[in-house]
Motif scaffolding. Structure first.
Motif, short mmCIF file in Angstrom:
data_model
loop_
_atom_site.label_atom_id
_atom_site.label_comp_id
_atom_site.label_asym_id
_atom_site.label_seq_id
_atom_site.Cartn_x
_atom_site.Cartn_y
_atom_site.Cartn_z
N GLY A 59 27.11 -73.77 -0.18
CA GLY A 59 27.39 -73.61 -1.67
C GLY A 59 28.44 -72.95 -1.83
O GLY A 59 29.27 -72.75 -1.07
N ILE A 60 28.50 -72.15 -3.01
CA ILE A 60 29.41 -71.20 -3.55
C ILE A 60 29.04 -69.84 -2.95
O ILE A 60 28.02 -69.54 -3.88
CB ILE A 60 29.89 -71.50 -5.02
N VAL A 61 29.77 -68.97 -2.22
CA VAL A 61 29.46 -67.59 -2.20
C VAL A 61 30.34 -66.80 -2.81
O VAL A 61 31.56 -66.90 -2.73
CB VAL A 61 29.59 -67.53 -0.24
N ILE A 62 29.47 -65.87 -3.54
CA ILE A 62 30.03 -64.91 -4.41
C ILE A 62 29.81 -63.38 -3.82
O ILE A 62 28.67 -63.05 -3.74
CB ILE A 62 29.43 -65.16 -5.97
N PRO A 63 30.99 -62.58 -3.45
CA PRO A 63 30.65 -61.34 -2.84
C PRO A 63 30.36 -60.48 -4.24
O PRO A 63 30.72 -60.58 -5.24
CB PRO A 63 32.13 -60.76 -2.42
N LEU A 64 29.32 -59.70 -3.95
CA LEU A 64 28.91 -58.57 -5.07
C LEU A 64 29.75 -57.43 -4.77
O LEU A 64 29.59 -56.72 -3.81
CB LEU A 64 27.52 -58.70 -4.91
N ALA A 68 30.71 -57.37 -10.39
CA ALA A 68 29.76 -58.45 -10.39
C ALA A 68 28.18 -57.92 -10.60
O ALA A 68 27.54 -58.62 -11.34
CB ALA A 68 29.73 -59.39 -8.87
N PHE A 69 27.83 -56.86 -10.38
CA PHE A 69 26.35 -56.23 -10.53
C PHE A 69 26.48 -55.84 -12.10
O PHE A 69 25.46 -56.18 -12.62
CB PHE A 69 26.25 -55.13 -9.74
N ARG A 70 27.44 -55.27 -12.65
CA ARG A 70 27.51 -55.08 -14.16
C ARG A 70 27.48 -56.74 -15.22
O ARG A 70 26.54 -56.60 -16.00
CB ARG A 70 28.81 -54.65 -14.72
N SER A 71 27.90 -57.71 -14.43
CA SER A 71 27.65 -58.91 -15.22
C SER A 71 26.29 -59.73 -14.75
O SER A 71 25.88 -60.48 -15.50
CB SER A 71 28.75 -59.93 -14.97
N LEU A 72 25.69 -59.30 -13.51
CA LEU A 72 24.53 -60.04 -13.18
C LEU A 72 23.48 -58.94 -12.82
O LEU A 72 23.18 -58.39 -11.57
CB LEU A 72 24.75 -60.62 -11.73
N PRO A 73 22.84 -58.30 -13.98
CA PRO A 73 21.80 -57.11 -13.93
C PRO A 73 20.63 -57.37 -12.99
O PRO A 73 20.22 -56.55 -12.62
CB PRO A 73 21.68 -56.73 -15.31
N VAL A 74 20.23 -58.67 -13.00
CA VAL A 74 19.12 -58.90 -12.04
C VAL A 74 19.33 -58.64 -10.93
O VAL A 74 18.23 -58.10 -10.08
CB VAL A 74 18.42 -60.37 -12.50
N LEU A 75 20.57 -59.07 -10.27
CA LEU A 75 20.90 -58.92 -8.67
C LEU A 75 21.18 -57.45 -8.47
O LEU A 75 20.61 -57.05 -7.42
CB LEU A 75 22.08 -59.61 -8.31
N ASP A 76 21.37 -56.60 -9.49
CA ASP A 76 21.54 -55.23 -9.21
C ASP A 76 20.03 -54.65 -9.24
O ASP A 76 19.92 -53.92 -8.39
CB ASP A 76 22.35 -54.68 -10.68
N ALA A 77 19.18 -54.68 -10.08
CA ALA A 77 17.71 -54.53 -10.12
C ALA A 77 17.20 -54.71 -8.71
O ALA A 77 16.49 -54.07 -7.98
CB ALA A 77 17.32 -55.03 -11.30
N LEU A 78 17.47 -56.19 -8.10
CA LEU A 78 16.77 -56.66 -7.03
C LEU A 78 17.32 -56.00 -5.87
O LEU A 78 16.58 -55.83 -5.00
CB LEU A 78 16.67 -58.04 -6.79
N PHE A 128 24.89 -65.24 -2.85
CA PHE A 128 25.62 -64.07 -3.23
C PHE A 128 25.62 -63.22 -1.87
O PHE A 128 24.65 -63.08 -1.26
CB PHE A 128 24.80 -63.22 -4.28
N GLU A 129 26.81 -62.66 -1.82
CA GLU A 129 26.97 -61.90 -0.37
C GLU A 129 26.86 -60.31 -0.87
O GLU A 129 27.63 -59.97 -1.53
CB GLU A 129 28.25 -62.27 0.37
N GLY A 132 26.85 -57.82 4.10
CA GLY A 132 26.79 -58.56 5.09
C GLY A 132 25.32 -59.77 5.31
O GLY A 132 25.23 -60.27 6.02
N ARG A 133 24.78 -59.68 4.07
CA ARG A 133 23.47 -60.46 3.81
C ARG A 133 24.02 -61.62 2.85
O ARG A 133 24.63 -61.23 1.72
CB ARG A 133 22.26 -59.76 3.84
N TYR A 134 23.09 -62.72 2.64
CA TYR A 134 23.27 -63.74 1.85
C TYR A 134 21.92 -63.80 0.99
O TYR A 134 20.96 -64.00 1.79
CB TYR A 134 23.78 -64.93 2.54
N TYR A 135 22.15 -64.04 -0.21
CA TYR A 135 21.08 -64.44 -1.23
C TYR A 135 21.09 -65.38 -2.22
O TYR A 135 22.36 -65.75 -2.26
CB TYR A 135 20.78 -63.05 -1.94
N ARG A 136 20.11 -65.74 -2.27
CA ARG A 136 20.07 -66.98 -3.73
C ARG A 136 18.81 -66.60 -4.67
O ARG A 136 17.81 -65.99 -4.30
CB ARG A 136 19.96 -68.31 -3.25
N VAL A 137 19.16 -67.02 -5.82
CA VAL A 137 18.19 -66.68 -6.95
C VAL A 137 17.25 -68.16 -6.97
O VAL A 137 17.68 -69.19 -7.29
CB VAL A 137 18.75 -66.23 -8.28
#
Length: 143
Positions: A59-64, A68-78, A128-129, A132-137
């Motif tokens: 897919g598309i990998v987005i480095p965090l 990025a954490f400011r615009s994606l608060p759910v990822l920041d919380a998780l 999301f990277e 060094g780890r990769y995640y998906r929602v």
């Protein structure tokens, strides 16, 4: 007087056609109701899964970073919040591992899906990277 063989055959054909039409109508109604419910009931939680690098590269990998954490608060919380589960066994190709979940306070809209799940331009899944780890929602519905 008993009906002749051609009359029996015609009745049987009519009966089978009526049964087939009724089955198709019922299947169509079931599909329509299920689609309506899925489209109108908002997910209650966003889930974060860790995936392998090979899976993420599909897919598309987005480095965090901080922006990025400011615009994606759910990822920041998780990822940086208390509920983060960094432990887990080794991966096999294609495996995913649940890292955490967060209750989503609003109805999932297209903007949320575009931000966290799919890229609106390419239609590919977002990964999301981070460190060094990769995640998906993903999402989950509750009854």
């Amino acid at each position: 007087m008993t009906p002749s063989h051609p009359e029996k055959s015609t009745r049987l054909e009519r009966y089978l056609i009526a049964v087939a039409v009724a089955g198709i109508v019922l299947l169509g109604c079931y599909t329509a109701v299920a689609s309506y419910i899925a489209a109108t009931v908002p997910p209650d939680e966003l889930l974060l899964y860790e995936v392998t690098e090979e899976t993420a590269r599909e897919g598309i990998v987005i480095p965090l970073d901080e922006d990025a954490f400011r615009s994606l608060p759910v990822l920041d919380a998780l990822l940086r919040g208390e509920g983060h589960n960094a432990e887990g066994g080794p991966y096999m190709p294609g495996d995913i591992r649940l890292v955490g979940s967060v209750e989503y306070p609003e109805k999932i809209r297209q903007e949320t899906i575009d931000a966290y799940i799919f890229d609106s331009e390419t239609g590919k899944r977002k990964y999301f990277e981070y460190e060094g780890r990769y995640y998906r929602v993903g999402t989950i519905y509750r009854d």
